[in-house]
Design an enzyme around this catalytic site. Structure first.
Site: not given
Ligand code: PAF
Length: 298
Positions: A161, A49
């Site tokens: 991802k 993140h």
């Protein structure tokens, strides 16, 4: 407006819970001529993140991170209640990166009483993860559409991802004429190559060791396809290898066009090898790019 719903300053980051306060802050930045980047998250932030936040910061002087564990993308039997939450840790990490504002809406702010609209994306939003999680992309597409409309950022950043999610978000932004650039960031990996994910916390040490093999297998399959092997052969080889590695089950192992996610037999255009596997209490997804095969001249 109640005090609880007013902007608060936690560890140097402004934290707002309402769309009105989000829009007010973004409006002031725009009036000052600043570009705005948005990073939508469900919290429990890890290095993956933080790479998205850094990319948003590289592109925009003002960065908003949303933190909302979106109930609409979990089926009733899934892990909504167990999904990791760490608000204090998240705020500290975002403060360290100089994030300007965290948007942390409550459930009612996103889904008020009477909420009745769902965004679905055909094509890219079908198959792969949707085959076993049919609710998932409608939940993601609906909340991401709302976040984009609420914040109206110049740029929104997502991880590769969740590659199918990235393609779905690109599609909905294009189809709904939302004036935002959708940016994908390469997957951040652990030392053994396991893709970082909040759900890796569900793995036992033994499962964690097995999980580390998934990206190696994907790289092997991608290499075979890049060397000209047909997808059917490379994927059959890969599925057999995966079955012997200790995973409980394979949801899918596929070769798809990188832009449309349509199945491809040979990588004559950029493609992706994508997989979802289950082990213990975790479902792991990962993918690898495949460069187009260059046909020999003559
Ligand atoms: O990738 C995620 O964390 C979520 O699916 C997202 C994009 C924040 C939507 O809830």
């Amino acid at each position: 407006m109640t005090a609880r719903r007013s902007p608060s300053l936690a560890q140097g980051v402004v934290r707002v819970e309402t769309v009105a306060n989000l829009r007010r802050a973004v409006g002031v930045w725009r009036a000052d001529g600043h570009r705005v980047g948005l990073v939508p998250t469900m919290g429990a932030l890890h290095a993956g993140h933080l790479a998205l936040v850094e990319e948003a910061r590289r592109r925009c002087p003002r960065v908003v991170v949303s933190v909302f564990v979106n109930p609409a993308q979990f089926a009733p039997a899934e892990d909504f209640d167990e999904y990791p939450r760490d608000e204090a840790g998240d705020m500290a990490k975002l403060a360290a990166l100089g994030v300007d504002l965290v948007f942390a809406p409550g459930r009612d702010e996103i889904y008020p009483a009477g909420f009745a609209t769902t965004v679905t994306v055909a094509g890219a939003g079908a198959g792969l993860c949707a085959a076993t999680r049919p609710h998932f992309f409608a939940g993601v597409a609906t909340v991401v559409t709302k976040l984009l409309v609420q914040c109206l950022p110049d740029v929104a950043v997502f991880g590769e991802k969740d590659y199918q999610q990235l393609v779905v978000v690109r599609r909905l932004a294009r189809d709904l004429d939302i004036p935002v650039e959708i940016v994908g960031v390469p997957t951040v990996r652990e030392a053994d190559g396991l893709a970082m994910s909040s759900r890796n916390a569900y793995l036992t040490p033994d499962e964690r060791r097995i999980a580390g093999g998934l990206n190696v297998l994907l790289a092997d399959v991608a290499g075979r396809v890049a060397r000209g092997e047909a997808a059917s052969g490379a994927l059959a080889w890969g599925r057999q290898r995966l079955a012997g590695m200790g995973f409980d089950s394979i949801d899918y192992l596929e070769l798809r066009d990188a832009e449309t996610l349509e199945p491809v037999e040979r990588a004559t255009r950029p493609a992706r090898v994508l997989a979802a596997v289950r082990i213990g209490g975790a479902r792991l997804i990962d993918n690898r790019p495949v460069a187009p095969v260059v046909e020999a001249a003559g």
